[in-house]
Design an enzyme around this catalytic site. Structure first.
Site, PDB file in Angstrom:
ATOM      1  N   SER A 143       0.667  -1.314  -0.112  1.00 33.04           N
ATOM      2  CA  SER A 143       0.115   0.104  -0.069  1.00 33.04           C
ATOM      3  C   SER A 143       0.994   1.351   0.083  1.00 33.04           C
ATOM      4  O   SER A 143       1.934   1.425  -0.953  1.00 33.04           O
ATOM      5  CB  SER A 143      -0.998  -0.066   1.245  1.00 33.04           C
ATOM      6  OG  SER A 143      -2.109   0.860   0.817  1.00 33.04           O
ATOM      7  N   ARG A 211     -12.342   4.109  11.048  1.00 31.12           N
ATOM      8  CA  ARG A 211     -11.264   3.081  11.017  1.00 31.12           C
ATOM      9  C   ARG A 211     -12.500   1.831  10.560  1.00 31.12           C
ATOM     10  O   ARG A 211     -11.869   0.775   9.914  1.00 31.12           O
ATOM     11  CB  ARG A 211     -10.625   2.839  12.097  1.00 31.12           C
ATOM     12  CG  ARG A 211      -9.629   1.897  12.470  1.00 31.12           C
ATOM     13  CD  ARG A 211      -8.456   1.987  11.219  1.00 31.12           C
ATOM     14  NE  ARG A 211      -7.395   1.049  11.315  1.00 31.12           N
ATOM     15  CZ  ARG A 211      -6.481   0.902  10.540  1.00 31.12           C
ATOM     16  NH1 ARG A 211      -6.333   1.873   9.437  1.00 31.12           N
ATOM     17  NH2 ARG A 211      -5.526  -0.079  10.576  1.00 31.12           N
ATOM     18  N   ASP A 285      -8.729  -6.622  -4.665  1.00 33.24           N
ATOM     19  CA  ASP A 285      -8.572  -5.348  -4.061  1.00 33.24           C
ATOM     20  C   ASP A 285      -9.235  -4.430  -4.540  1.00 33.24           C
ATOM     21  O   ASP A 285      -9.019  -4.151  -6.100  1.00 33.24           O
ATOM     22  CB  ASP A 285      -6.931  -5.054  -4.251  1.00 33.24           C
ATOM     23  CG  ASP A 285      -6.371  -3.877  -3.403  1.00 33.24           C
ATOM     24  OD1 ASP A 285      -7.441  -3.053  -2.935  1.00 33.24           O
ATOM     25  OD2 ASP A 285      -5.389  -3.585  -3.419  1.00 33.24           O
ATOM     26  N   HIS A 318      -7.508  -5.794  -0.136  1.00 32.57           N
ATOM     27  CA  HIS A 318      -6.352  -4.873   0.026  1.00 32.57           C
ATOM     28  C   HIS A 318      -5.369  -5.360   1.233  1.00 32.57           C
ATOM     29  O   HIS A 318      -4.371  -5.233   1.244  1.00 32.57           O
ATOM     30  CB  HIS A 318      -6.871  -3.319   0.273  1.00 32.57           C
ATOM     31  CG  HIS A 318      -5.672  -2.495   0.240  1.00 32.57           C
ATOM     32  ND1 HIS A 318      -4.909  -2.161  -0.758  1.00 32.57           N
ATOM     33  CD2 HIS A 318      -5.189  -1.636   1.299  1.00 32.57           C
ATOM     34  CE1 HIS A 318      -3.993  -1.248  -0.309  1.00 32.57           C
ATOM     35  NE2 HIS A 318      -4.219  -0.794   0.948  1.00 32.57           N
TER      36      HIS A 318
END
Length: 341
Positions: A143, A211, A285, A318
């Site tokens: 990432s 989050r 992803d 991801h």
């Protein structure tokens, strides 16, 4: 073991000078006498540098790449000296918005200067120099860590033999609008106070909700489903993970790093790359879908870069590179071995 590197001043790409630079980091394995057996591991956007740590009370899980980094593993610490560096601007011990501004004695907060990917890898270069690293076998990370890997390849083209950017891309996306979305969300919290939230108890509830949504988008729900079949228990666990993170991460760091991300572009400097590239994406992803791979690999090859591509066959989106380590570790191990030939 968690360690800290410090220098008294650090000039940013913008020309501004940080009066003090600190980077938190961990190392695994031993540096060879010639300083040339090192691998730098770089972390994600809101992640940490505990790539292969054992669980602790503060971090109750094994490191995010613990399946890949260790004795006899793909990134073999019997062979390589592995440095896992926290990013400049992050919230886990490096100089960042929550750090004390020596001029005021208070956190930098929203006054923290804008930084770039060039600044982030430049700070890491100073760290590696201080450790006696003279050449990297590779830079590898997922990432935002992949952003750093690409940036390393263009900023210091002769300093590494290979780079392994994972679930990532060679340039940022979303533009300033992506920064504004984040800023507006935080501004909606009554304790935000223009970013000066520190004396108001922070914006914990807003961070937790943000989050939870992020973890779901990253595929964490699917990852947890492997060991927690009950949806209610799984949701509670996801929230627990979000709360642990929200207690530790400064939202001003998110804005600082998001600005750096959307302005980053290593693609325009592909002609500078001398390292070999192993580019790894995840089949599911949503952030960096495999559909972007052909164009990236084509641009690398047109620039004369030796590039390999591998796709992790996974449902974990991801977040796949850590929990699905076994599906791509052989490719990584083979890539690293060939770099030394």
């Amino acid at each position: 073991m968690n360690q800290s590197f410090m220098v008294p001043s650090f000039k940013l790409e913008s020309g501004r000078v940080l009066p003090e630079l600190a980077l938190a980091y961990e190392t695994y394995g031993q540096l060879a006498p010639d300083g040339r057996n090192a691998i730098l591991v770089t972390h994600g956007f809101t992640g940490n540098h505990f790539a292969a740590s054992a669980p602790t009370p503060d971090m109750p899980f094994a490191g995010w790449w613990s399946g890949l980094v260790g004795a006899g593993k793909a990134i073999d610490t019997d062979r390589y000296f592995v440095v896992s560096s926290n990013m400049l601007g992050s919230s886990y011990g490096s100089t960042a918005p929550a750090s004390t501004n020596p001029k005021t004695g208070k956190p930098y907060g929203p006054d923290f200067p804008d930084i770039t990917l060039t600044d982030i890898v430049g700070a890491q270069k100073l760290l590696l120099d201080s450790l006696g690293v003279r050449h990297l076998v590779a830079v590898a990370g997922p990432s935002f860590g992949g952003y750093q890997a690409f940036q390393w390849a263009v900023s210091y083209p002769l300093f590494m033999t290979g780079v392994v950017p994972v679930v990532t891309a060679p340039k940022g996306s979303g533009g300033e609008a992506a920064v504004k979305v984040l800023q507006d969300r935080f501004a909606a919290d009554p304790s935000w106070n223009g970013g000066w939230h520190y004396d108001r108890g922070g914006i914990f509830a807003t961070l937790v909700q943000h989050r939870v949504e992020t973890l779901e988008r990253y595929g964490q729900n699917e990852a947890l489903a492997r060991t927690i079949p009950d949806p209610a228990v799984r949701a509670a666990r996801l929230r627990q993970l979000a709360e642990t993170w929200a207690r530790q991460f400064d939202p001003n760091s998110m804005i600082t790093l998001r600005k750096a991300a959307v302005r980053y572009d290593a693609e325009r400097d592909f002609s500078r790359i001398r390292a070999k590239v192993l580019y790894v994406l995840s089949r599911t992803d949503k952030l960096f879908p495999p559909s972007i791979a052909p164009a990236v690999v084509d641009k690398l090859q047109r620039a004369g870069v030796g590039a390999l591509y591998f796709q992790i066959d996974t449902e974990l989106g991801h977040s796949a590179s850590g929990p699905e380590w076994a599906k791509w570790a052989p490719v990584l191990k083979d890539f690293l071995a060939k770099l030394e030939q």
